[in-house]
Scaffold this motif. Structure first.
Motif, PDB file in Angstrom:
ATOM      1  N   ALA A   6       0.833  -1.206   0.000  1.00 58.76           N
ATOM      2  CA  ALA A   6       0.000   0.000   0.000  1.00 58.76           C
ATOM      3  C   ALA A   6       0.867   1.255   0.000  1.00 58.76           C
ATOM      4  O   ALA A   6       0.549   2.241  -0.674  1.00 58.76           O
ATOM      5  CB  ALA A   6      -0.932  -0.009   1.209  1.00 58.76           C
ATOM      6  N   ARG A   7       1.969   1.229   0.743  1.00 57.87           N
ATOM      7  CA  ARG A   7       2.883   2.381   0.750  1.00 57.87           C
ATOM      8  C   ARG A   7       3.506   2.589  -0.628  1.00 57.87           C
ATOM      9  O   ARG A   7       3.684   3.717  -1.065  1.00 57.87           O
ATOM     10  CB  ARG A   7       3.987   2.187   1.783  1.00 57.87           C
ATOM     11  N   SER A  10       0.969   4.186  -2.744  1.00 59.52           N
ATOM     12  CA  SER A  10       0.805   5.578  -2.301  1.00 59.52           C
ATOM     13  C   SER A  10       1.957   6.442  -2.786  1.00 59.52           C
ATOM     14  O   SER A  10       1.751   7.572  -3.242  1.00 59.52           O
ATOM     15  CB  SER A  10       0.726   5.640  -0.774  1.00 59.52           C
ATOM     16  N   TYR A  45      -6.262  -0.579   1.409  1.00 60.14           N
ATOM     17  CA  TYR A  45      -6.738   0.248   0.297  1.00 60.14           C
ATOM     18  C   TYR A  45      -7.196   1.612   0.829  1.00 60.14           C
ATOM     19  O   TYR A  45      -6.895   2.649   0.238  1.00 60.14           O
ATOM     20  CB  TYR A  45      -7.868  -0.457  -0.454  1.00 60.14           C
ATOM     21  N   TYR A  47      -6.074   3.034   3.454  1.00 53.88           N
ATOM     22  CA  TYR A  47      -4.843   3.742   3.818  1.00 53.88           C
ATOM     23  C   TYR A  47      -4.337   4.554   2.625  1.00 53.88           C
ATOM     24  O   TYR A  47      -3.960   5.717   2.776  1.00 53.88           O
ATOM     25  CB  TYR A  47      -3.765   2.758   4.293  1.00 53.88           C
ATOM     26  N   ILE A  48      -4.318   3.946   1.441  1.00 51.10           N
ATOM     27  CA  ILE A  48      -3.834   4.639   0.244  1.00 51.10           C
ATOM     28  C   ILE A  48      -4.642   5.913   0.015  1.00 51.10           C
ATOM     29  O   ILE A  48      -4.080   6.997  -0.156  1.00 51.10           O
ATOM     30  CB  ILE A  48      -3.914   3.731  -1.006  1.00 51.10           C
ATOM     31  N   GLU A  49      -5.947   5.774   0.006  1.00 46.21           N
ATOM     32  CA  GLU A  49      -6.796   6.943  -0.246  1.00 46.21           C
ATOM     33  C   GLU A  49      -6.581   8.024   0.807  1.00 46.21           C
ATOM     34  O   GLU A  49      -6.494   9.208   0.491  1.00 46.21           O
ATOM     35  CB  GLU A  49      -8.261   6.524  -0.294  1.00 46.21           C
ATOM     36  N   VAL A  51      -3.891   8.492   3.007  1.00 48.23           N
ATOM     37  CA  VAL A  51      -2.559   9.101   3.066  1.00 48.23           C
ATOM     38  C   VAL A  51      -2.313  10.011   1.865  1.00 48.23           C
ATOM     39  O   VAL A  51      -1.724  11.086   2.008  1.00 48.23           O
ATOM     40  CB  VAL A  51      -1.437   8.051   3.233  1.00 48.23           C
ATOM     41  N   VAL A  52      -2.781   9.626   0.700  1.00 47.13           N
ATOM     42  CA  VAL A  52      -2.587  10.476  -0.477  1.00 47.13           C
ATOM     43  C   VAL A  52      -3.408  11.757  -0.338  1.00 47.13           C
ATOM     44  O   VAL A  52      -2.923  12.852  -0.619  1.00 47.13           O
ATOM     45  CB  VAL A  52      -2.915   9.709  -1.778  1.00 47.13           C
ATOM     46  N   THR A  55      -1.753  13.943   2.275  1.00 47.71           N
ATOM     47  CA  THR A  55      -0.511  14.496   1.729  1.00 47.71           C
ATOM     48  C   THR A  55      -0.829  15.651   0.792  1.00 47.71           C
ATOM     49  O   THR A  55      -0.235  16.730   0.899  1.00 47.71           O
ATOM     50  CB  THR A  55       0.291  13.403   0.994  1.00 47.71           C
ATOM     51  N   LEU A  88       5.421  11.394   1.652  1.00 45.65           N
ATOM     52  CA  LEU A  88       4.594  10.308   2.169  1.00 45.65           C
ATOM     53  C   LEU A  88       4.928  10.018   3.633  1.00 45.65           C
ATOM     54  O   LEU A  88       4.036   9.923   4.482  1.00 45.65           O
ATOM     55  CB  LEU A  88       4.791   9.056   1.315  1.00 45.65           C
ATOM     56  N   GLU A  92       2.628  10.553   7.072  1.00 50.97           N
ATOM     57  CA  GLU A  92       2.351   9.504   8.067  1.00 50.97           C
ATOM     58  C   GLU A  92       2.726   9.969   9.469  1.00 50.97           C
ATOM     59  O   GLU A  92       1.971   9.781  10.417  1.00 50.97           O
ATOM     60  CB  GLU A  92       3.142   8.233   7.748  1.00 50.97           C
TER      61      GLU A  92
END
Length: 139
Positions: A6-7, A10, A45, A47-49, A51-52, A55, A88, A92
């Motif tokens: 996932a990271r 991202s 999944y 997490y991706i949405e 963190v992006v 950011t 990124l 976090e």
């Protein structure tokens, strides 16, 4: 699949932002997100949405940390890969209380080893350590 996967997804999305006026390119993101959706569980999944999005919406604050601790380097001189990894990881560190700071730093170093130059991992580790130290002093 794992949070590491996932990271990576991202980081690729944040990397795309560097070429699209610091915004996520919806068309370019579709392939990365489609692949991630197939490989990852729901939490990773999400997490991706998250963190992006965090950011992207806090880019100025994140970049201030990078500029502060990138001695004698302006952001526009950093490689886009290194910049994306730093953005990124700092996102976090700042906005994900459930992720230990050391984990964010270690994962950023691993991303640098995989996607950047030999020297990048040490450079990224140094900047992130300074960010973490400053935040620990403030808490």
């Amino acid at each position: 699949m794992s949070r590491r996967t996932a990271r990576e997804a991202s980081m690729k999305l944040v990397f795309q932002m560097a070429f699209n006026d610091d915004h996520v390119d919806e068309v370019g993101a579709e392939d990365i997100l489609a692949q991630a959706k197939e490989e990852l569980n729901y939490n990773n999944y999400q997490y991706i949405e998250t963190v992006v999005s965090r950011t992207e919406s806090n880019l100025q604050k994140i970049d201030e940390y990078i500029e502060k601790f990138s001695e004698n380097w302006k952001i526009d001189r950093l490689s886009k890969v290194d910049l994306s990894i730093l953005r990124l990881a700092i996102s976090e560190i700042l906005f994900f209380d459930d992720i230990p700071t050391r984990v964010s730093i270690n994962e950023a170093v691993e991303l640098a080893k995989k996607f950047s130059t030999d020297k990048a991992s040490g450079y990224i580790n140094g900047i992130l350590d300074q960010v973490a130290n400053q935040l620990n002093k403030a808490r």
